[in-house]
Design a protein around this motif. Structure first.
Motif, PDB file in Angstrom:
ATOM      1  N   ARG A 291       0.828  -1.208   0.000  1.00  0.00           N
ATOM      2  CA  ARG A 291       0.000   0.000   0.000  1.00  0.00           C
ATOM      3  C   ARG A 291       0.867   1.264   0.000  1.00  0.00           C
ATOM      4  N   GLU A 326     -12.871   6.397   8.834  1.00  0.00           N
ATOM      5  CA  GLU A 326     -12.122   5.145   8.963  1.00  0.00           C
ATOM      6  C   GLU A 326     -10.619   5.392   9.028  1.00  0.00           C
ATOM      7  N   LYS A 338      -7.337   0.377   8.272  1.00  0.00           N
ATOM      8  CA  LYS A 338      -6.246   0.210   7.312  1.00  0.00           C
ATOM      9  C   LYS A 338      -5.860   1.607   6.864  1.00  0.00           C
ATOM     10  N   SER A 339      -4.622   1.783   6.447  1.00  0.00           N
ATOM     11  CA  SER A 339      -4.268   3.120   5.974  1.00  0.00           C
ATOM     12  C   SER A 339      -4.812   3.296   4.567  1.00  0.00           C
ATOM     13  N   HIS A 340      -5.579   4.339   4.353  1.00  0.00           N
ATOM     14  CA  HIS A 340      -6.079   4.639   3.009  1.00  0.00           C
ATOM     15  C   HIS A 340      -5.187   5.714   2.454  1.00  0.00           C
ATOM     16  N   ASN A 342      -5.515   7.620   0.143  1.00  0.00           N
ATOM     17  CA  ASN A 342      -6.131   8.817  -0.425  1.00  0.00           C
ATOM     18  C   ASN A 342      -6.538   9.840   0.633  1.00  0.00           C
ATOM     19  N   PRO A 386     -10.377  -0.538  -4.638  1.00  0.00           N
ATOM     20  CA  PRO A 386      -9.402   0.117  -3.749  1.00  0.00           C
ATOM     21  C   PRO A 386      -8.352   0.909  -4.521  1.00  0.00           C
ATOM     22  N   GLY A 387      -7.894   2.031  -3.944  1.00  0.00           N
ATOM     23  CA  GLY A 387      -6.852   2.853  -4.563  1.00  0.00           C
ATOM     24  C   GLY A 387      -5.626   2.038  -4.967  1.00  0.00           C
ATOM     25  N   PRO A 388      -5.089   1.192  -4.074  1.00  0.00           N
ATOM     26  CA  PRO A 388      -3.912   0.397  -4.447  1.00  0.00           C
ATOM     27  C   PRO A 388      -4.251  -0.767  -5.378  1.00  0.00           C
ATOM     28  N   TRP A 427     -22.243  -5.500  -2.975  1.00  0.00           N
ATOM     29  CA  TRP A 427     -21.379  -4.333  -2.735  1.00  0.00           C
ATOM     30  C   TRP A 427     -20.081  -4.410  -3.541  1.00  0.00           C
ATOM     31  N   GLN A 428     -19.382  -5.533  -3.430  1.00  0.00           N
ATOM     32  CA  GLN A 428     -18.156  -5.738  -4.197  1.00  0.00           C
ATOM     33  C   GLN A 428     -18.046  -7.203  -4.583  1.00  0.00           C
ATOM     34  N   ALA A 462     -19.254  -0.377   3.618  1.00  0.00           N
ATOM     35  CA  ALA A 462     -17.917  -1.001   3.709  1.00  0.00           C
ATOM     36  C   ALA A 462     -17.356  -1.062   5.131  1.00  0.00           C
ATOM     37  N   LYS A 499     -17.076  -9.267   7.511  1.00  0.00           N
ATOM     38  CA  LYS A 499     -16.278  -8.191   8.136  1.00  0.00           C
ATOM     39  C   LYS A 499     -17.086  -7.635   9.285  1.00  0.00           C
ATOM     40  N   THR A 503     -11.686  -8.568   6.586  1.00  0.00           N
ATOM     41  CA  THR A 503     -11.960  -7.293   5.917  1.00  0.00           C
ATOM     42  C   THR A 503     -12.449  -7.650   4.509  1.00  0.00           C
ATOM     43  N   ILE A 504     -12.806  -6.624   3.743  1.00  0.00           N
ATOM     44  CA  ILE A 504     -13.331  -6.924   2.403  1.00  0.00           C
ATOM     45  C   ILE A 504     -12.199  -7.364   1.480  1.00  0.00           C
ATOM     46  N   GLU A 505     -11.088  -6.624   1.514  1.00  0.00           N
ATOM     47  CA  GLU A 505      -9.927  -6.989   0.694  1.00  0.00           C
ATOM     48  C   GLU A 505      -9.041  -7.927   1.502  1.00  0.00           C
TER      49      GLU A 505
HETATM   50  P1  XMP Z   1     -11.511  -3.380   3.827  1.00  0.00           P
HETATM   51  O1  XMP Z   1     -10.640  -4.339   3.077  1.00  0.00           O
HETATM   52  O2  XMP Z   1     -10.759  -2.510   4.784  1.00  0.00           O
HETATM   53  O3  XMP Z   1     -12.103  -2.390   2.720  1.00  0.00           O
HETATM   54  O4  XMP Z   1     -12.702  -4.043   4.462  1.00  0.00           O
HETATM   55  C1  XMP Z   1     -13.128  -1.472   2.948  1.00  0.00           C
HETATM   56  C2  XMP Z   1     -13.384  -0.748   1.638  1.00  0.00           C
HETATM   57  O5  XMP Z   1     -12.256   0.076   1.305  1.00  0.00           O
HETATM   58  C3  XMP Z   1     -11.644  -0.367   0.108  1.00  0.00           C
HETATM   59  N1  XMP Z   1     -10.202  -0.326   0.390  1.00  0.00           N
HETATM   60  C4  XMP Z   1      -9.394   0.686   0.036  1.00  0.00           C
HETATM   61  N2  XMP Z   1      -9.636   1.784  -0.686  1.00  0.00           N
HETATM   62  N3  XMP Z   1      -7.387   2.463  -0.452  1.00  0.00           N
HETATM   63  C5  XMP Z   1      -8.631   2.671  -0.940  1.00  0.00           C
HETATM   64  O6  XMP Z   1      -8.850   3.673  -1.623  1.00  0.00           O
HETATM   65  C6  XMP Z   1      -7.037   1.372   0.283  1.00  0.00           C
HETATM   66  O7  XMP Z   1      -5.905   1.210   0.699  1.00  0.00           O
HETATM   67  C7  XMP Z   1      -8.118   0.439   0.536  1.00  0.00           C
HETATM   68  N4  XMP Z   1      -8.177  -0.740   1.209  1.00  0.00           N
HETATM   69  C8  XMP Z   1      -9.474  -1.180   1.108  1.00  0.00           C
HETATM   70  C9  XMP Z   1     -12.194  -1.751  -0.157  1.00  0.00           C
HETATM   71  O8  XMP Z   1     -12.219  -2.050  -1.539  1.00  0.00           O
HETATM   72  C10 XMP Z   1     -13.571  -1.675   0.454  1.00  0.00           C
HETATM   73  O9  XMP Z   1     -14.512  -1.072  -0.408  1.00  0.00           O
END
Ligand code: XMP
Length: 507
Positions: A291, A326, A338-340, A342, A386-388, A427-428, A462, A499, A503-505
């Protein structure tokens, strides 16, 4: 604009309260529970709601609001923990009770004010460990269940209400009516929160800024809508760049360039930096490192672009309200999950100010704005990404082979969901791949191939998610197509973790 302010005491449903209220066109905002009286006054609220939360009012570290808030003479509604706060504050007693989760039959004892129009009894969603044993003097019970005598209370003289159940969750019958009664009838708030109004006021605000704006667009709905709003305000003082980082969905880079060039008149540059990203990711399997590398490389590409095409004063981002919460930027109880990349994280020397026109906006609202701005339906119905990108969908090191498997298998999952008319209902949905392998037989030959994991989830924002109970026939078809169409895959699995705790990813 009339506002309802919701104090967040940490319930998983706090956001839902705001979203439900916004659904009937009144602006509601979630603020940390410890907001000061002076700060709260700046909102000029029509009414206040205390959310639920995991604490007990009598525990040592129980969160309490600024006590002056109780003296504001504004309508106040406490939900669950918020209800207990009101009971406690005005001299009633809260006791530990048997934990109650799920739906209970609420009998209405007084169908005026908060419960007007709700007659007889309704099913109400309970999720609590404490209850009001004795209500404060000057209050009356307006609803009860078999086990909770004071499930809904009202002050006799003031507009103060407490309810033990959650009107914001869909399992509470007529829950929306109860929120509407509070917001529209008790608080007298006007239904003046519309997306047309939001576009107008946002464009007006942005049109006052000076200098040029740089906006990274990902092809996702959030950054596209942010760019279109800014473009409406300042035209070609906005420059958009789209970075192909090699981690996108199958053929996405072509589709996005075409969409921008064919539909919008914005200044748009596509940069193919996929090789640099993939080189930097070589040998890296730690999720947070991946990331970070993607985030840093984005900034690097942006900086190089800015040096040549600048000067820029602003960097625009499509950050949404749940991203802000978040990422732990707000002071609220939500911890960093998680660190986003963006949100935040730009080097100081870049000297750009951040412009986030969607910072107060929920996803469903962005979709409405997108529709109003003429974004093609295909884009705003597309699942979030996700951004990454595939760096967090591929488990372990990102290799060309795993990238290709994840791209093609995900495309198959999406195609089959569309065919079954389920794509818009989940959702995804994607397919992930790691380094695990399993033996298969092709013809008479044994083959050692990759294992693909299909992940399809239902969610509202999410923050929490449940795995989707897809029909077996559909899963079978996805699995057959994936093993037939991708040479390297021998096994297909379906991920059935929700979740939390997952987590989702996967990374
Ligand atoms: P997780 O995996 O944390 O994801 O349950 C929650 C939502 O966030 C998206 N996701 C990200 N989006 N940068 C992003 O812009 C990230 O690093 C990132 N990690 C997870 C994921 O697709 C879901 O919609």
């Amino acid at each position: 604009m009339d506002k309802i302010v919701v104090l967040d005491f940490g319930s998983q449903y706090s956001h839902l309260i705001c979203r439900r209220i916004r659904e009937f066109s009144v602006y509601a905002e979630l603020v940390p529970y410890d907001i000061s009286y002076e700060e709260l006054l700046k909102y000029n609220p029509k009414g206040i709601i205390f959310s639920g939360g995991p604490s007990s009012v009598y525990s040592e570290d129980a969160p309490f609001p600024d006590s002056k808030i109780f003296e504001m003479n504004l309508p106040l509604l406490g939900i669950c923990y918020g209800h207990q706060l009101i009971v406690n504050k005005f001299g009633g007693k809260v006791k530990r009770a048997n934990k109650e989760y799920g739906s209970s039959l609420l009998t209405i004892d007084n169908d005026r004010d908060l419960l007007s129009g709700i007659v007889g009894s309704i099913r109400a969603w309970m999720s609590h460990g404490d209850e009001a044993e004795q209500i404060p003097s000057g209050f009356k019970v307006i609803g009860h269940t078999e086990s909770v005598k004071a499930a809904a209370i009202a002050s006799e003289k003031k507009s103060i209400f407490g309810i033990q159940f959650h009107p914001e969750v869909v399992h509470t019958e007529q829950g929306i009516e109860i929120l509407k009664n509070f917001v529209l009838k008790v608080c007298g708030a006007k239904q003046d929160w519309t997306m047309e109004g939001f576009i107008e006021s946002t464009v007006e605000k942005i049109s006052k800024i000076e200098g040029n704006v740089l906006c990274g667009v990902s092809g996702g709905i959030d950054s596209t809508v942010a760019a279109l709003l800014i473009h409406k305000a300042i035209g070609n003082r906005l420059k958009c760049i789209f970075v192909n980082n090699g981690l996108l969905r199958l053929n996405e880079e072509i589709e996005i360039e075409e969409m921008f060039k064919n539909n919008f008149k914005v200044n748009f540059t596509a940069i193919n930096a996929s090789q640099v990203f993939l080189d930097k990711l070589e040998g890296v399997d730690d999720p947070e490192k991946k990331r970070m590398i993607v985030g840093e490389e984005f900034i690097h590409v942006f900086t190089e672009f800015a040096k040549i095409n600048g000067p820029f004063k602003w960097l625009a981002q499509g950050t949404l309200y749940p991203d802000v919460i978040e990422s732990g930027i707000s002071k609220g109880p939500a911890a960093v999950i998680k660190s986003h990349h963006n949100v935040g994280g730009l080097p100081d020397w870049l000297d750009l100010e951040i412009l986030e026109p969607l910072r107060d906006i929920y996803k469903d609202e962005v979709r409405k704005i997108a529709k109003l701005l003429g974004v093609p339906e295909k884009l705003f119905m597309r699942h979030p990404f996700p951004g990454p990108g595939l760096a967090v969908r591929i488990i372990g090191e990102v290799t060309p082979k795993k990238l290709s498997i994840a791209k093609v298998a995900s495309k198959i999952v999406e195609e089959e969901l569309i065919e079954a008319d389920l794509y818009g209902k989940v959702w995804q949905a994607y397919a992930s791949v790691g380094d695990d392998k399993a033996v298969g037989v092709v013809g008479d030959e044994r083959k050692y191939g990759n294992i693909v994991m299909i992940r399809v989830v239902d969610s509202i924002d999410a923050m929490t998610a449940d795995w989707t109970r897809l029909p077996h026939k559909l899963l079978e078809k996805m699995s057959n197509r994936i093993t037939n169409e991708i040479d390297d895959v021998t096994w297909v699995t379906y991920t059935i973790s929700s979740k939390p705790p997952a987590t989702i990813e996967p990374q």
